[in-house]
Design an enzyme around this catalytic site. Structure first.
Site, PDB file in Angstrom:
ATOM      1  N   ASP A   8       0.884  -1.154   0.000  1.00  0.00           N
ATOM      2  CA  ASP A   8       0.000   0.000   0.000  1.00  0.00           C
ATOM      3  C   ASP A   8       0.935   1.220   0.000  1.00  0.00           C
ATOM      4  O   ASP A   8       2.165   1.063   0.121  1.00  0.00           O
ATOM      5  CB  ASP A   8      -0.883  -0.049   1.250  1.00  0.00           C
ATOM      6  CG  ASP A   8      -1.768   1.183   1.394  1.00  0.00           C
ATOM      7  OD1 ASP A   8      -2.319   1.648   0.375  1.00  0.00           O
ATOM      8  OD2 ASP A   8      -1.895   1.680   2.525  1.00  0.00           O
ATOM      9  N   ASP A  10       0.045   5.093   1.281  1.00  0.00           N
ATOM     10  CA  ASP A  10      -0.115   6.006   2.408  1.00  0.00           C
ATOM     11  C   ASP A  10       0.001   5.243   3.723  1.00  0.00           C
ATOM     12  O   ASP A  10      -0.749   4.298   3.982  1.00  0.00           O
ATOM     13  CB  ASP A  10      -1.479   6.706   2.340  1.00  0.00           C
ATOM     14  CG  ASP A  10      -1.569   7.665   1.158  1.00  0.00           C
ATOM     15  OD1 ASP A  10      -0.734   8.573   1.077  1.00  0.00           O
ATOM     16  OD2 ASP A  10      -2.474   7.497   0.322  1.00  0.00           O
ATOM     17  N   ASP A 167      -1.393  -0.650   6.423  1.00  0.00           N
ATOM     18  CA  ASP A 167      -1.431   0.049   7.706  1.00  0.00           C
ATOM     19  C   ASP A 167      -2.840   0.257   8.245  1.00  0.00           C
ATOM     20  O   ASP A 167      -3.003   0.757   9.352  1.00  0.00           O
ATOM     21  CB  ASP A 167      -0.753   1.419   7.581  1.00  0.00           C
ATOM     22  CG  ASP A 167      -1.581   2.396   6.758  1.00  0.00           C
ATOM     23  OD1 ASP A 167      -2.023   2.008   5.661  1.00  0.00           O
ATOM     24  OD2 ASP A 167      -1.793   3.529   7.214  1.00  0.00           O
TER      25      ASP A 167
END
Length: 217
Positions: A8, A10, A167
């Site tokens: 991923d 961000d 995250d």
């Protein structure tokens, strides 16, 4: 057997969430709205813009209106962040280890392609990514596994041979729903706020290749 690593972006490659918060603060201030940081943590981090805008504006935002508002907010973010692009500690060194081991690498983000181009381009690793997928490339957003399944297909690798770094709850869930092993990056959320992952890390400084390959034994 580990064959591909999908990141991923961000909160995984770069800790961008504080800058997204600033961009949203400017965006919502124009509309006389002032969400708290706690509200951003619950309703922004790891969410797609359709959800975020609909939640804070209090009505369904979709179609052309979504495209226009998303473009406005993401333009603010890129203007703020372009001089601040900085990878999470140890990421670049870990990424080089992956490439030295001839592992396939990819990025799969819910952010717009323009954000992906800014971050991956600034870090200079785009040519080493065998797949780059952004929000425009999927019909269904995380926690739907579409972006990870499309990444695996583009890489020519079976999902069970892929490792995902995420995250957020929705992102980690998407990786698990795709049948992949998942590493939870604790940049924005605690371990308790994520689904059950195969491994959790604070950053990449002490992460070695042997450690992640053992997840596939």
């Amino acid at each position: 057997m580990l064959k591909a690593v999908i990141f991923d972006m961000d909160g995984v490659i770069c800790h961008t969430n504080p800058f997204h918060s600033i961009a949203f603060q400017h965006f919502f201030a124009k509309r006389n709205l002032n969400p708290t940081e706690a509200e951003y943590a619950e309703h922004m981090y790891g969410k797609n813009n359709g959800y975020i805008l609909s939640h804070f504006l209090g009505r369904k935002i979709e179609g052309e209106e979504l495209a226009l508002l998303e473009d406005e907010k993401e333009g603010l973010f890129r203007e703020i962040y372009k001089a601040e692009v900085d990878p999470i500690s140890g990421f670049m060194e870990f990424f080089e280890k992956l490439k030295s081991a001839d592992l396939l690498t990819a990025v799969a983000t819910s952010a717009p392609k323009a954000n992906l181009d800014l971050i991956i381009g600034t870090l200079g690793i785009g040519y080493q990514m065998q797949s780059q997928l952004a929000s425009e490339d999927v019909a269904k957003h995380k926690p739907d596994p579409e972006v990870y399944l499309k990444s695996a297909a583009k890489l020519g690798v079976k999902p069970e041979n892929c490792l995902v770094f995420e995250d957020s709850f929705s992102g980690a869930t998407a990786g698990l729903n795709a049948g992949m092993r998942v590493v939870g990056v604790l940049s924005s959320h605690t371990k308790e706020e994520l689904p059950s992952c195969d491994l959790y890390i604070e950053d990449y400084k002490n992460l070695d290749l042997v450690h992640i390959q053992q997840l596939f034994n």
